[in-house]
Design a protein around this motif. Sequence first.
Motif, short mmCIF file in Angstrom:
data_model
loop_
_atom_site.label_atom_id
_atom_site.label_comp_id
_atom_site.label_asym_id
_atom_site.label_seq_id
_atom_site.Cartn_x
_atom_site.Cartn_y
_atom_site.Cartn_z
N VAL A 168 -3.89 2.76 -3.07
CA VAL A 168 -2.93 2.86 -4.17
C VAL A 168 -1.83 1.85 -3.87
CG1 VAL A 168 -1.28 4.31 -5.41
CG2 VAL A 168 -3.45 5.28 -4.59
N TYR A 169 -1.58 0.94 -4.82
CA TYR A 169 -0.66 -0.16 -4.59
C TYR A 169 0.49 -0.13 -5.59
CZ TYR A 169 -5.18 -1.70 -2.69
OH TYR A 169 -6.39 -1.75 -2.06
N ARG A 228 0.82 -1.20 0.00
CA ARG A 228 0.00 0.00 0.00
C ARG A 228 0.86 1.26 0.00
NH1 ARG A 228 -3.57 -1.28 5.18
NH2 ARG A 228 -1.57 -2.15 5.77
N GLY A 229 0.62 2.12 -0.99
CA GLY A 229 1.24 3.44 -0.98
C GLY A 229 0.31 4.45 -0.34
N ILE A 230 -0.99 4.24 -0.51
CA ILE A 230 -2.03 5.05 0.13
C ILE A 230 -3.13 4.11 0.62
CG2 ILE A 230 -3.90 6.72 -0.26
CD1 ILE A 230 -2.16 8.20 -2.17
N TRP A 231 -3.65 4.42 1.78
CA TRP A 231 -4.79 3.69 2.34
C TRP A 231 -5.63 4.73 3.05
CZ3 TRP A 231 -6.72 -0.70 1.13
CH2 TRP A 231 -7.49 -1.47 2.00
N GLY A 254 2.89 6.49 -3.81
CA GLY A 254 1.88 7.11 -2.94
C GLY A 254 1.98 8.62 -2.96
N ASN A 255 3.18 9.17 -2.87
CA ASN A 255 3.36 10.62 -2.89
C ASN A 255 2.95 11.21 -4.24
OD1 ASN A 255 4.39 11.14 -0.25
ND2 ASN A 255 6.34 10.23 -0.85
N LEU A 266 -0.83 8.17 3.81
CA LEU A 266 0.28 7.39 3.28
C LEU A 266 0.66 6.36 4.32
CD1 LEU A 266 2.47 10.21 1.75
CD2 LEU A 266 1.03 8.61 0.54
N ALA A 325 6.63 1.87 -3.39
CA ALA A 325 5.28 2.15 -2.87
C ALA A 325 5.18 3.55 -2.30
CB ALA A 325 4.90 1.11 -1.83
N GLU A 326 6.17 3.98 -1.56
CA GLU A 326 6.10 5.32 -0.96
C GLU A 326 6.16 6.40 -2.04
OE1 GLU A 326 8.32 8.04 2.48
OE2 GLU A 326 8.99 5.98 2.09
N ALA A 360 0.70 9.97 -6.22
CA ALA A 360 -0.75 9.88 -6.29
C ALA A 360 -1.40 11.04 -5.54
CB ALA A 360 -1.23 8.55 -5.73
#
Length: 407
Positions: free
Chosen positions: A365-366, A278-281, A376-377, A391, A372-373, A379
């Motif tokens: 966001v995966y 997960r980059g975002i949850w 996420g940023n 994040l 992943a980080e 996104a």
Amino acid sequence: MKHIKDSVHDHIEVGGVAQDLLDTPEVQRLRHVKQLGTAGLVYPSANHSRFEHSLGVYHLATQALRHLRVEGRQAERVRAAALLHDVGHTPFSHNIETIIEHHTGKYHDDVHELLDTGTVGDILRAHDLDPEKVADLVAGDGELGQLVSGELDVDRMDYLLRDAHHTGVPYGTIDHGRLVRELRFVDGELVLAEGNVQTAESLLLARALMNPTVYNHHVARIGKTMLRRATEHLLENDVVTPERLRRMDDHDLIVALRTFDGTQGFADRLSYRDLYKRGIWAEMRDVGDDVIDASREQIHEWETEIAVQAEVDVDEVLLDIPSRPTMKESSTRVIVNGEIRPLDQQSTLVGALETAQRDQWRFGVYAPASVAERVGNAAVRELGLDIDGALVQDVRHGIHARLDEFE
């Protein structure tokens, strides 16, 4: 008459048209379609199939018909529909159903063509049953169709029991015996008899608790999103047709993914549980309506832009946007003081569970662990998210940890 030993209902007696349907290719295919799709990546014992679930639905339908005193050809038609209700399922059950619907316009319960042709159609007609009427029952049409697909259907009763049993999660345990016994038809509506508000609530509560724990567990969702992306590649590159894909089983799909260069990586990751992270949850309150209600095309555009910003391949960016939470069971009809009332007008628990569903909703966001980080940023920037703390790290145990993080 056949007697089949079942892990949930003990002994199931199968006779009549159902006995003849049991060994058809359409029904036997369900032995190779997992009931819970990618949830087996979370719960190792969740290897039960749509075949055994179909037997369970047939068993509960038979019991319900007996209590409702429905007999003859009507009853036989319902029993056939109960056994056949899942023959339209795609590989990995619901996981790729939206893709099939996009390409064919058909969901898993649209089985008119499947039941009218081949061995199944021949058997139904040999028992003087109209395949179209059986297919209508599978779709939930008519008074008796409510037993197969409705707010109080035996399908829901069996899968909650079966999924709880095979995952080892106790939340899906319900008093299915009482539920079946207390079913009544009143003015064409399937309702629960007087004194069963709590019985209806228990069905609602079981579904609400199984959602975050099993059906929407983040690992299962990551696996599902990876499977969808890989399956889309098969269709885009004409490796399989939508019609062929619809009739595959789980093994067929994995083989197709492994033998096509463009999806082999996804197949390996799914087979060996080397999943994206997960980059975002993010919670619903942190995500705008434009994201929640985004079209399929818009989501693909965002994934491409995020990949460019993060400097990764587009297949390393997966957006997972669940539909808005709904609670179909809240409209279950119960008799209270001689009056038929929807459960949501009688039970204060419904409102609390609807709030809980909104609180449990997550936008994901995966991406592969190494990026992943970064993804996420990217996104957050691309989607214009105004979030704090959404994040995520793959592991974030600590004073604010939740129980589900230790699963």
